[in-house]
Design an enzyme around this catalytic site. Structure first.
Site, PDB file in Angstrom:
ATOM      1  N   LYS A  55       0.819  -1.217   0.000  1.00  0.00           N
ATOM      2  CA  LYS A  55       0.000   0.000   0.000  1.00  0.00           C
ATOM      3  C   LYS A  55       0.855   1.271   0.000  1.00  0.00           C
ATOM      4  O   LYS A  55       2.056   1.257   0.293  1.00  0.00           O
ATOM      5  CB  LYS A  55      -0.978  -0.021   1.172  1.00  0.00           C
ATOM      6  CG  LYS A  55      -2.081  -1.057   0.966  1.00  0.00           C
ATOM      7  CD  LYS A  55      -3.213  -0.957   1.951  1.00  0.00           C
ATOM      8  CE  LYS A  55      -4.334  -1.945   1.580  1.00  0.00           C
ATOM      9  NZ  LYS A  55      -5.435  -1.940   2.551  1.00  0.00           N
ATOM     10  N   ARG A  93      -3.334 -10.213   5.324  1.00  0.00           N
ATOM     11  CA  ARG A  93      -3.755 -10.305   3.921  1.00  0.00           C
ATOM     12  C   ARG A  93      -2.627  -9.752   3.055  1.00  0.00           C
ATOM     13  O   ARG A  93      -2.294  -8.559   3.136  1.00  0.00           O
ATOM     14  CB  ARG A  93      -5.050  -9.513   3.717  1.00  0.00           C
ATOM     15  CG  ARG A  93      -5.636  -9.585   2.312  1.00  0.00           C
ATOM     16  CD  ARG A  93      -6.919  -8.769   2.236  1.00  0.00           C
ATOM     17  NE  ARG A  93      -7.515  -8.829   0.907  1.00  0.00           N
ATOM     18  CZ  ARG A  93      -7.195  -8.014  -0.104  1.00  0.00           C
ATOM     19  NH1 ARG A  93      -6.276  -7.080   0.068  1.00  0.00           N
ATOM     20  NH2 ARG A  93      -7.790  -8.136  -1.277  1.00  0.00           N
TER      21      ARG A  93
END
Length: 271
Positions: A211, A247
Site C-alpha cells: 500500500k 492479507r
C-alpha cells in the site's frame, strides 16, 4: 500468542492498484491461487471489484461472473478456506454457493439494506472493515480527531449490529481498513496501536501489503511491486501486536518472515 494466518490475494480485476489485469482468465487466477497455497497461504481472498482509491463500481453480475468460476475452480482442487472480497450481498451469496467460506466486506455489511440479513443466512465468517466514504472519494482529505478510537468504536458498532441481526460472535472479524479513507499517518497510527482493536476480543485481519503508506516513508517506492520490504515490516508489526490474519500479495516472503520472527522469539524464551 499464536502466529497469524496468511491470506493470499487473488484479484480477478482489470484495475486493482497492484496487480490489476494480471490474472485475466479463470485458469490463470486458479493457477495463481494454487501457487500461493504451495507457498504457504492458509486462506485465499478472491476479489472481482477494485476498491483502490478512485475506483469505479462494478455491476454485481459482472463481479459474480469474475469470482464464482475462480472460487469453484479452487474449491475443486483445495479444501481450505476461501474468502470473497465483495460489498454486494448477491455476489457473496453466489460465492458461498460456489465454495467460499468467508465474506470479506470493505463496507462492513452496510453497502446494501440486506447485508446483515444475508450474512445471517449464509452463516459464514464475516470480515467487517472500516472505510471512510467510498472508494471513489475516500482519499479526499480524510480527517479524524483520534483515528484509533474512532475506527475502533465504529467497528464495534458494526459488530454490535451484526450480533443484533443474528450473526454468531465467533464468525465476526474486524479490519481497520488501512488506506480506506486514511492518510499514511492514520495507517501508521492504526498499526502502532493495533493492540487496541485486538483487545476488543474480535479477531483482527490486517492488510497493508504494497500500500501507498510504504511510499510515504520511502519515496522511491512508487511502483507497488517495489514495496516488499515495507509490506514485510508492517506485517511483522501487525503480527507482534496480535493480528490473526495477514492479507498479503507476497505469500512466500511473508511466511518466511513470520517463521524467522517466531524463531527469534523462541530463542529469546530458551535463553
Amino acid at each position: 500468542m499464536a502466529a497469524p494466518r496468511v491470506m493470499g490475494i487473488v484479484n480477478v480485476t482489470p484495475d486493482s492498484f497492484s496487480d490489476g489485469g494480471r490474472l485475466a482468465s479463470v485458469e490463470a487466477a486458479v493457477a495463481h491461487g494454487l501457487r500461493l497455497i504451495e507457498q504457504g497461504a492458509d486462506l485465499l481472498d478472491i476479489g472481482g471489484e477494485s476498491t483502490r482509491p478512485g475506483a469505479d463500481p462494478v455491476d454485481a453480475a459482472d463481479e459474480t461472473a469474475r469470482v464464482v468460476p475462480v472460487i469453484a475452480g479452487l474449491r475443486a482442487r483445495w479444501p481450505g478456506s476461501i474468502s470473497v472480497d465483495t460489498m454486494k450481498p448477491a455476489v457473496a451469496r453466489a460465492a458461498v454457493a460456489a465454495g467460499a467460506t468467508m465474506w470479506n466486506d470493505v463496507a462492513a455489511l452496510g453497502f446494501a439494506p440486506d447485508g446483515l440479513a444475508t450474512a445471517v443466512d449464509l452463516g459464514c465468517d464475516v470480515v467487517l472493515m472500516h472505510m471512510k466514504g467510498e472508494p471513489r472519494t475516500m482519499q479526499a482529505a480524510p480527517h479524524y480527531d483520534d483515528v484509533v478510537a474512532e475506527v475502533t468504536d465504529w467497528l464495534l458498532a458494526r459488530a454490535d449490529a451484526a450480533l443484533a441481526a443474528g450473526v454468531a460472535r465467533e464468525r465476526i472479524w474486524l479490519d481497520p481498513g488501512l488506506g480506506f479513507g486514511k492518510t499514511a499517518q492514520h495507517n501508521l497510527a492504526l498499526t502502532a496501536h493495533l493492540d487496541r482493536l485486538v483487545s476488543t476480543g474480535f479477531p483482527v485481519l490486517y492488510g497493508a501489503s504494497r500500500k501507498r503508506t510504504i511510499q510515504a516513508v520511502d519515496s522511491t517506492a512508487t511502483d507497488p511491486a517495489d514495496r516488499l520490504g515495507g509490506s514485510l515490516a508492517l506485517a511483522l508489526e501487525a503480527a507482534r501486536r496480535g493480528a490473526a490474519i495477514l492479507r498479503v500479495h507476497d505469500v512466500r516472503e511473508t511466511v518466511q518472515a513470520l517463521a524467522l520472527q517466531a524463531a527469534v522469539t523462541g530463542a529469546e524464551r530458551d535463553r
